[in-house]
Design a protein around this motif. Sequence first.
Motif, PDB file in Angstrom:
ATOM      1  N   CYS A  59      11.209   4.353  -5.681  1.00 38.20           N
ATOM      2  CA  CYS A  59      10.011   4.482  -6.505  1.00 38.20           C
ATOM      3  C   CYS A  59      10.232   3.760  -7.824  1.00 38.20           C
ATOM      4  CB  CYS A  59       9.703   5.957  -6.754  1.00 38.20           C
ATOM      5  SG  CYS A  59       8.282   6.202  -7.832  1.00 38.20           S
ATOM      6  N   THR A  60       9.257   2.983  -8.237  1.00 38.78           N
ATOM      7  CA  THR A  60       9.374   2.222  -9.483  1.00 38.78           C
ATOM      8  C   THR A  60       9.144   3.094 -10.709  1.00 38.78           C
ATOM      9  OG1 THR A  60       7.055   1.553  -9.309  1.00 38.78           O
ATOM     10  CG2 THR A  60       8.697   0.041  -8.409  1.00 38.78           C
ATOM     11  N   GLU A  61       8.673   4.326 -10.521  1.00 34.75           N
ATOM     12  CA  GLU A  61       8.408   5.219 -11.657  1.00 34.75           C
ATOM     13  C   GLU A  61       9.476   6.306 -11.780  1.00 34.75           C
ATOM     14  OE1 GLU A  61       6.553   6.547 -15.004  1.00 34.75           O
ATOM     15  OE2 GLU A  61       5.922   4.806 -13.852  1.00 34.75           O
ATOM     16  N   CYS A  62       9.642   7.126 -10.736  1.00 35.67           N
ATOM     17  CA  CYS A  62      10.559   8.270 -10.837  1.00 35.67           C
ATOM     18  C   CYS A  62      11.968   7.944 -10.354  1.00 35.67           C
ATOM     19  CB  CYS A  62      10.017   9.473 -10.072  1.00 35.67           C
ATOM     20  SG  CYS A  62       9.947   9.264  -8.274  1.00 35.67           S
ATOM     21  N   GLY A  63      12.125   6.843  -9.618  1.00 36.27           N
ATOM     22  CA  GLY A  63      13.443   6.430  -9.163  1.00 36.27           C
ATOM     23  C   GLY A  63      13.912   7.096  -7.883  1.00 36.27           C
ATOM     24  N   LEU A 110       9.041  11.585   2.470  1.00 37.49           N
ATOM     25  CA  LEU A 110       8.987  13.023   2.248  1.00 37.49           C
ATOM     26  C   LEU A 110       9.835  13.346   1.026  1.00 37.49           C
ATOM     27  CD1 LEU A 110       9.569  14.196   5.932  1.00 37.49           C
ATOM     28  CD2 LEU A 110       7.388  14.096   4.713  1.00 37.49           C
ATOM     29  N   LEU A 111       9.287  14.109   0.100  1.00 34.58           N
ATOM     30  CA  LEU A 111      10.032  14.445  -1.109  1.00 34.58           C
ATOM     31  C   LEU A 111      11.344  15.151  -0.777  1.00 34.58           C
ATOM     32  CD1 LEU A 111       7.112  15.580  -3.441  1.00 34.58           C
ATOM     33  CD2 LEU A 111       8.478  13.500  -3.631  1.00 34.58           C
ATOM     34  N   ILE A 168       0.808  -1.225   0.000  1.00 35.69           N
ATOM     35  CA  ILE A 168       0.000   0.000   0.000  1.00 35.69           C
ATOM     36  C   ILE A 168       0.841   1.274   0.000  1.00 35.69           C
ATOM     37  CG2 ILE A 168      -2.006  -1.084   1.058  1.00 35.69           C
ATOM     38  CD1 ILE A 168      -1.185   0.220   3.710  1.00 35.69           C
ATOM     39  N   LEU A 169       2.138   1.169   0.319  1.00 35.05           N
ATOM     40  CA  LEU A 169       2.986   2.356   0.285  1.00 35.05           C
ATOM     41  C   LEU A 169       3.184   2.798  -1.160  1.00 35.05           C
ATOM     42  CD1 LEU A 169       5.804   1.567   2.876  1.00 35.05           C
ATOM     43  CD2 LEU A 169       3.879   3.135   3.120  1.00 35.05           C
ATOM     44  N   ALA A 170       3.207   4.113  -1.366  1.00 35.36           N
ATOM     45  CA  ALA A 170       3.408   4.655  -2.710  1.00 35.36           C
ATOM     46  C   ALA A 170       4.261   5.916  -2.617  1.00 35.36           C
ATOM     47  CB  ALA A 170       2.075   4.976  -3.362  1.00 35.36           C
ATOM     48  N   CYS A 171       4.911   6.224  -3.692  1.00 36.87           N
ATOM     49  CA  CYS A 171       5.725   7.426  -3.793  1.00 36.87           C
ATOM     50  C   CYS A 171       4.812   8.643  -3.614  1.00 36.87           C
ATOM     51  CB  CYS A 171       6.424   7.458  -5.152  1.00 36.87           C
ATOM     52  SG  CYS A 171       7.465   8.900  -5.407  1.00 36.87           S
ATOM     53  N   PRO A 172       5.231   9.633  -2.818  1.00 34.73           N
ATOM     54  CA  PRO A 172       4.392  10.816  -2.627  1.00 34.73           C
ATOM     55  C   PRO A 172       4.444  11.811  -3.794  1.00 34.73           C
ATOM     56  CG  PRO A 172       6.360  10.991  -1.286  1.00 34.73           C
ATOM     57  CD  PRO A 172       6.380   9.622  -1.918  1.00 34.73           C
ATOM     58  N   SER A 173       5.252  11.522  -4.809  1.00 34.54           N
ATOM     59  CA  SER A 173       5.275  12.405  -5.983  1.00 34.54           C
ATOM     60  C   SER A 173       3.952  12.243  -6.723  1.00 34.54           C
ATOM     61  CB  SER A 173       6.454  12.062  -6.894  1.00 34.54           C
ATOM     62  OG  SER A 173       6.207  10.871  -7.592  1.00 34.54           O
TER      63      SER A 173
END
Length: 73
Positions: free
Chosen positions: A38-42, A55-56, A12-17
């Motif tokens: 993150c599997t998308e932005c790295g 936190l970003l 359920i955890l996800a990148c906050p971007s």
Amino acid sequence: MAITLDAQLLEILACPSPDHAPLRPGAPDDPEADALTCTECGRVYPVRDGIPVLLLDEATVPGDNGSTDADSA
């Protein structure tokens, strides 16, 4: 030392971007790191005392050698 997070929590955890992509354990250069990537932005988020710091401002960005916008001015 590899992180140990509950599998259900990791689901359920996800990148906050804005992408909100799933996270995977470890860092790109160190799969055993205490971090989530993150599997998308790295972005790589630290895990401190078993707690993910999502936190970003705390994340490291791939290809960003620690410089900030102020450094380039």
